[in-house]
Design a protein around this motif. Structure first.
Motif, PDB file in Angstrom:
ATOM      1  N   HIS A   1      37.271   0.190 -12.260  1.00 46.65           N
ATOM      2  CA  HIS A   1      36.535  -1.057 -12.482  1.00 46.65           C
ATOM      3  C   HIS A   1      35.421  -0.871 -13.504  1.00 46.65           C
ATOM      4  N   ARG A   2      34.785   0.285 -13.496  1.00 46.35           N
ATOM      5  CA  ARG A   2      33.758   0.534 -14.516  1.00 46.35           C
ATOM      6  C   ARG A   2      34.371   0.466 -15.908  1.00 46.35           C
ATOM      7  N   LEU A   3      35.550   1.085 -16.098  1.00 40.31           N
ATOM      8  CA  LEU A   3      36.210   1.059 -17.396  1.00 40.31           C
ATOM      9  C   LEU A   3      36.559  -0.362 -17.797  1.00 40.31           C
ATOM     10  N   GLN A   4      37.016  -1.167 -16.837  1.00 39.12           N
ATOM     11  CA  GLN A   4      37.349  -2.556 -17.137  1.00 39.12           C
ATOM     12  C   GLN A   4      36.127  -3.330 -17.619  1.00 39.12           C
ATOM     13  N   TRP A   5      35.003  -3.140 -16.948  1.00 41.10           N
ATOM     14  CA  TRP A   5      33.779  -3.838 -17.364  1.00 41.10           C
ATOM     15  C   TRP A   5      33.314  -3.366 -18.739  1.00 41.10           C
ATOM     16  N   ILE A   6      33.338  -2.075 -18.967  1.00 33.43           N
ATOM     17  CA  ILE A   6      32.868  -1.549 -20.260  1.00 33.43           C
ATOM     18  C   ILE A   6      33.738  -2.072 -21.394  1.00 33.43           C
ATOM     19  N   GLU A   7      35.067  -2.055 -21.215  1.00 34.54           N
ATOM     20  CA  GLU A   7      35.955  -2.536 -22.270  1.00 34.54           C
ATOM     21  C   GLU A   7      35.744  -4.024 -22.522  1.00 34.54           C
ATOM     22  N   SER A   8      35.570  -4.808 -21.470  1.00 32.86           N
ATOM     23  CA  SER A   8      35.336  -6.241 -21.648  1.00 32.86           C
ATOM     24  C   SER A   8      34.025  -6.506 -22.371  1.00 32.86           C
ATOM     25  N   ILE A   9      32.979  -5.777 -21.995  1.00 32.23           N
ATOM     26  CA  ILE A   9      31.676  -5.953 -22.663  1.00 32.23           C
ATOM     27  C   ILE A   9      31.764  -5.568 -24.128  1.00 32.23           C
ATOM     28  N   GLU A  10      32.438  -4.445 -24.417  1.00 33.64           N
ATOM     29  CA  GLU A  10      32.595  -4.026 -25.810  1.00 33.64           C
ATOM     30  C   GLU A  10      33.371  -5.065 -26.601  1.00 33.64           C
ATOM     31  N   LEU A  11      34.395  -5.681 -25.991  1.00 32.11           N
ATOM     32  CA  LEU A  11      35.171  -6.701 -26.674  1.00 32.11           C
ATOM     33  C   LEU A  11      34.315  -7.919 -26.991  1.00 32.11           C
ATOM     34  N   HIS A  12      33.508  -8.354 -26.035  1.00 31.40           N
ATOM     35  CA  HIS A  12      32.589  -9.481 -26.290  1.00 31.40           C
ATOM     36  C   HIS A  12      31.601  -9.130 -27.388  1.00 31.40           C
ATOM     37  N   ARG A  13      31.076  -7.928 -27.319  1.00 33.25           N
ATOM     38  CA  ARG A  13      30.076  -7.524 -28.312  1.00 33.25           C
ATOM     39  C   ARG A  13      30.682  -7.460 -29.712  1.00 33.25           C
ATOM     40  N   ALA A  14      31.948  -6.971 -29.801  1.00 33.91           N
ATOM     41  CA  ALA A  14      32.601  -6.847 -31.104  1.00 33.91           C
ATOM     42  C   ALA A  14      32.877  -8.202 -31.728  1.00 33.91           C
ATOM     43  N   GLU A  15      33.113  -9.224 -30.880  1.00 43.20           N
ATOM     44  CA  GLU A  15      33.404 -10.559 -31.389  1.00 43.20           C
ATOM     45  C   GLU A  15      32.171 -11.439 -31.493  1.00 43.20           C
ATOM     46  N   SER A  16      31.001 -10.857 -31.380  1.00 42.99           N
ATOM     47  CA  SER A  16      29.777 -11.664 -31.328  1.00 42.99           C
ATOM     48  C   SER A  16      29.178 -11.930 -32.693  1.00 42.99           C
ATOM     49  N   GLY A  17      29.820 -11.416 -33.749  1.00 45.66           N
ATOM     50  CA  GLY A  17      29.237 -11.610 -35.076  1.00 45.66           C
ATOM     51  C   GLY A  17      28.528 -10.395 -35.587  1.00 45.66           C
ATOM     52  N   TYR A  18      28.571  -9.262 -34.862  1.00 47.32           N
ATOM     53  CA  TYR A  18      27.940  -8.023 -35.297  1.00 47.32           C
ATOM     54  C   TYR A  18      28.996  -6.938 -35.237  1.00 47.32           C
ATOM     55  N   GLY A  19      29.489  -6.563 -36.369  1.00 46.10           N
ATOM     56  CA  GLY A  19      30.413  -5.448 -36.407  1.00 46.10           C
ATOM     57  C   GLY A  19      31.864  -5.845 -36.478  1.00 46.10           C
ATOM     58  N   SER A  20      32.267  -7.106 -36.230  1.00 40.22           N
ATOM     59  CA  SER A  20      33.660  -7.501 -36.298  1.00 40.22           C
ATOM     60  C   SER A  20      34.055  -7.762 -37.735  1.00 40.22           C
ATOM     61  N   GLU A  21      35.381  -7.785 -37.986  1.00 41.89           N
ATOM     62  CA  GLU A  21      35.856  -8.008 -39.339  1.00 41.89           C
ATOM     63  C   GLU A  21      35.489  -9.399 -39.821  1.00 41.89           C
ATOM     64  N   THR A  22      35.596 -10.389 -38.919  1.00 41.33           N
ATOM     65  CA  THR A  22      35.242 -11.748 -39.318  1.00 41.33           C
ATOM     66  C   THR A  22      33.781 -11.846 -39.697  1.00 41.33           C
ATOM     67  N   SER A  23      32.942 -11.147 -38.963  1.00 36.66           N
ATOM     68  CA  SER A  23      31.516 -11.211 -39.279  1.00 36.66           C
ATOM     69  C   SER A  23      31.217 -10.545 -40.598  1.00 36.66           C
ATOM     70  N   LEU A  24      31.937  -9.471 -40.922  1.00 33.54           N
ATOM     71  CA  LEU A  24      31.714  -8.806 -42.205  1.00 33.54           C
ATOM     72  C   LEU A  24      32.148  -9.700 -43.355  1.00 33.54           C
ATOM     73  N   ARG A  25      33.290 -10.394 -43.174  1.00 31.92           N
ATOM     74  CA  ARG A  25      33.722 -11.310 -44.220  1.00 31.92           C
ATOM     75  C   ARG A  25      32.761 -12.488 -44.338  1.00 31.92           C
ATOM     76  N   ARG A  26      32.256 -12.929 -43.194  1.00 31.60           N
ATOM     77  CA  ARG A  26      31.375 -14.088 -43.209  1.00 31.60           C
ATOM     78  C   ARG A  26      30.047 -13.763 -43.886  1.00 31.60           C
ATOM     79  N   HIS A  27      29.564 -12.566 -43.674  1.00 36.62           N
ATOM     80  CA  HIS A  27      28.251 -12.185 -44.228  1.00 36.62           C
ATOM     81  C   HIS A  27      28.384 -11.259 -45.429  1.00 36.62           C
ATOM     82  N   GLY A  28      29.592 -11.235 -46.045  1.00 40.24           N
ATOM     83  CA  GLY A  28      29.800 -10.263 -47.114  1.00 40.24           C
ATOM     84  C   GLY A  28      28.865 -10.447 -48.290  1.00 40.24           C
ATOM     85  N   SER A  29      28.716 -11.691 -48.742  1.00 42.56           N
ATOM     86  CA  SER A  29      27.887 -11.923 -49.921  1.00 42.56           C
ATOM     87  C   SER A  29      26.445 -11.532 -49.659  1.00 42.56           C
ATOM     88  N   MET A  30      25.962 -11.948 -48.521  1.00 45.70           N
ATOM     89  CA  MET A  30      24.571 -11.638 -48.192  1.00 45.70           C
ATOM     90  C   MET A  30      24.362 -10.139 -48.112  1.00 45.70           C
TER      91      MET A  30
END
Length: 597
Positions: A102-131
């Protein structure tokens, strides 16, 4: 710790329609504070936010706290396979799952949310590329300029560069001077040639000047343009060579002045460098002090967290552990003194069964064990310690003496303690009665947080569960024990009236061990003998003629990982206080009451 997790999405933790992480909710144990320790909380992971509630049923009342996971750092614990920590700046949540899966499940879910939050994801890099590109370029330019400034040439090298520029400028001035000389020579030749032409024309042809003065018609009707009359302020009036020499002299003067200024600066460069070195040293010291202060502040902000409590991998050292325990005990003493001064004891009339009830063995399921414990204490606890070199006298205050025998098993302190005391004006029956009676336990026992009688076995035997007040950073302890009071029958007429209370650990289905407390094991006995001195004449026996001789023995296995030195120091400090507090309570309760033999 119990942990139930539920998810509103698929097993991949991602909603296939929105491609967003799904909500995750369940029960996790959260470290609240050093008083209450780990508590079960309903935790929800949704929209890049981790929130917790007291229970699932209380979600409608709002969360008790939340963390934005954009910049969160998730750290699985090094030793505890069920624990993981989440930190955002100075805020830290300590969480424990039911098991490693269960600890692993929570950690993986939290990491997934964090990765899609606009910091560190591919979409966020493309979105903020110019800046990011602009920022990086600006930073690079700034870094280059700063580096050039810091690593620039010395003033002497700058002076050499200025000399080079001066030579170049002088060569340019020489070139201009040659050009000006050539122009002046050409103009002089053209003027001389024109003057000759005009003089020859004046002799051969009459001329008529038009009002406009621009054209002259000769006799054959042709029109010729005339040279304008020479002006004293014309081109011949400019001294190109003089102007060039002046320009060169002025430039040389400026450069000479600059050179002089640079020479003065060079002379002061050493003193400036010394000042700079001093300032840099001051800055280094200030930065070190700042880092040290921040580390201390960070340490204090987390001081009291689970990493600093009692355990095999505790971050607190033995000296700090001892200081913290001693400070906590001092605070408890002050609180108890204040409570005692404000408290008015309510008289409790507890019925005392007849003496023959206390002298029976009993028929309950623990009767044989109780009889065995009573016989062992009567055989060994009353022995004199004078001839045993293993017993050390650690405290002697008036009639009270406390002995200790150092014993350790697997690193845990199991020191048996034995105390003897003599109290005037009370009987052994009275002392043992107040020591055993649970109705008055909280009147004199200040270390107990709460207790309850799990089972009443007979009129003189009960099973008690009690939790003791926590003394941070030590873990909280609880005890489950059988308490029996017995009147020891005399074997001859010269034996003193003897009473005994023995408390020893047992197991019970209604009080199983929990992770919130460390279960301690005890084997304690209080043996009281009443000594009566004959009264004078025909007077009746009064409390002035009574003396109670108390022998108190304690064998305690505290469990846990508290340092041995701390346990011994606490025992040495607390046992004498306990005896004095309890005997004073008994004397106070029996004043003016009939003697109970």
């Amino acid at each position: 710790m119990s942990e139930k997790s539920s998810s509103s999405g698929s097993d991949e933790d991602v909603d296939p329609e929105s491609a967003q992480p799904v909500e995750l909710g369940g029960v996790l144990s959260k470290w609240t504070n050093y008083i209450h320790g780990w508590q079960d909380r309903w935790v929800v992971l949704k929209n890049n936010t981790l929130s917790y509630y007291k229970s699932e049923d209380e979600r409608e009342y709002g969360c008790r706290g939340s963390l934005c996971l954009s910049k969160a750092v998730i750290t699985p614990h090094e030793f505890d396979e069920c624990r993981f920590d989440i930190s955002v700046n100075d805020s830290v949540w300590y969480l424990r799952a039911e098991d490693p899966e269960h600890r692993l499940q929570w950690i993986e879910s939290i990491e997934l949310h964090r990765a899609e939050s606009g910091y560190g994801s591919e979409t966020s890099l493309r979105r903020h590329g110019s800046m990011l590109s602009l920022t990086s370029a600006a930073s690079a330019l700034s870094a280059t300029s700063t580096s050039s400034f810091k690593k620039g040439h010395s003033l002497r090298e700058k002076l050499a560069e200025m000399e080079t520029f001066r030579d170049i400028l002088c060569r340019q001035v020489d070139t201009l001077q040659k050009y000006f000389d050539s122009c002046a020579d050409a103009v002089s030749k053209d003027e001389f040639q024109r003057d000759r032409v005009v003089e020859e024309d004046e002799d051969d042809f009459p001329t008529t000047t038009r009002p406009d003065g621009d054209y002259l018609h000769n006799n054959n009707g042709s029109k010729e343009k005339l040279f304008p009359p020479a002006s004293p302020k014309g081109i011949n009036g400019i001294d190109f060579k003089g102007e060039a020499i002046t320009f060169k002299a002025t430039t040389a003067g400026i450069l000479s002045t600059l050179s002089h200024c640079i020479e003065l600066m060079v002379k002061r460069e050493d003193s400036w460098q010394k000042r700079l070195d001093k300032e840099l040293e001051k800055r280094r010291r200030v930065e070190d002090a700042y880092k040290s202060a921040m580390n201390e502040l960070k340490k204090k902000s987390h001081y009291g967290g689970p990493d600093y409590e009692e355990g095999p991998n505790s971050l607190i050292n033995e000296d700090e552990f001892f200081d913290a325990v001693e400070a906590a005990l001092d605070r408890q003493d002050k609180i108890e003194e204040q409570c005692q001064s404000e408290k008015v004891r309510i008289p409790r009339l507890t019925p005392v069964p007849p003496g023959d009830v206390y002298s029976t063995i009993g028929t309950h399921r623990f009767a044989t064990k109780v009889e065995e414990m009573v016989q062992n204490h009567m055989t060994y606890s009353l022995q004199d310690m004078g001839g045993d070199a293993n017993w050390q006298l650690v405290i002697e205050e008036g009639e009270m003496k406390v002995y200790r025998r150092e014993v350790e098993e697997n690193g845990i302190v199991l020191d048996p303690l034995k105390a003897t005391h003599a109290v005037k004006g009370v009987t052994g029956h009275e002392v043992c009665h107040y020591f055993w009676d649970t109705a008055v336990r909280l009147d004199w026992e200040t270390t107990i947080e709460n207790f309850n009688v799990v089972e009443t076995l007979s009129d003189n035997a009960v099973i008690v569960y009690q939790t003791h007040k926590r003394v941070w950073p030590a873990s909280q302890r609880d005890v489950l024990y059988l308490s029996a009071i017995r009147k020891i029958l005399a074997t001859n007429e010269n034996d003193p009236d003897t009473w005994l209370v023995c408390n020893f650990s047992v197991d019970h289905d209604n009080a199983l061990p929990t992770n919130r407390c460390v279960r301690a094991k005890i084997n304690v006995a209080m043996i009281c003998q009443t000594l009566v001195s004959p009264p004078e004449g025909d007077k009746e026996i009064s409390r002035d003629n009574i003396l109670c001789k108390i022998t108190y023995v304690a064998n305690v296995n505290p469990g846990g990982w508290a340092p041995a030195s701390v346990l011994r120091a606490v025992a040495k400090r607390e046992y004498p206080k306990f005896l004095k507090r309890f005997t004073s309570y008994v004397q106070e309760k029996t004043v003016g009451k009939p003697i109970l033999f």
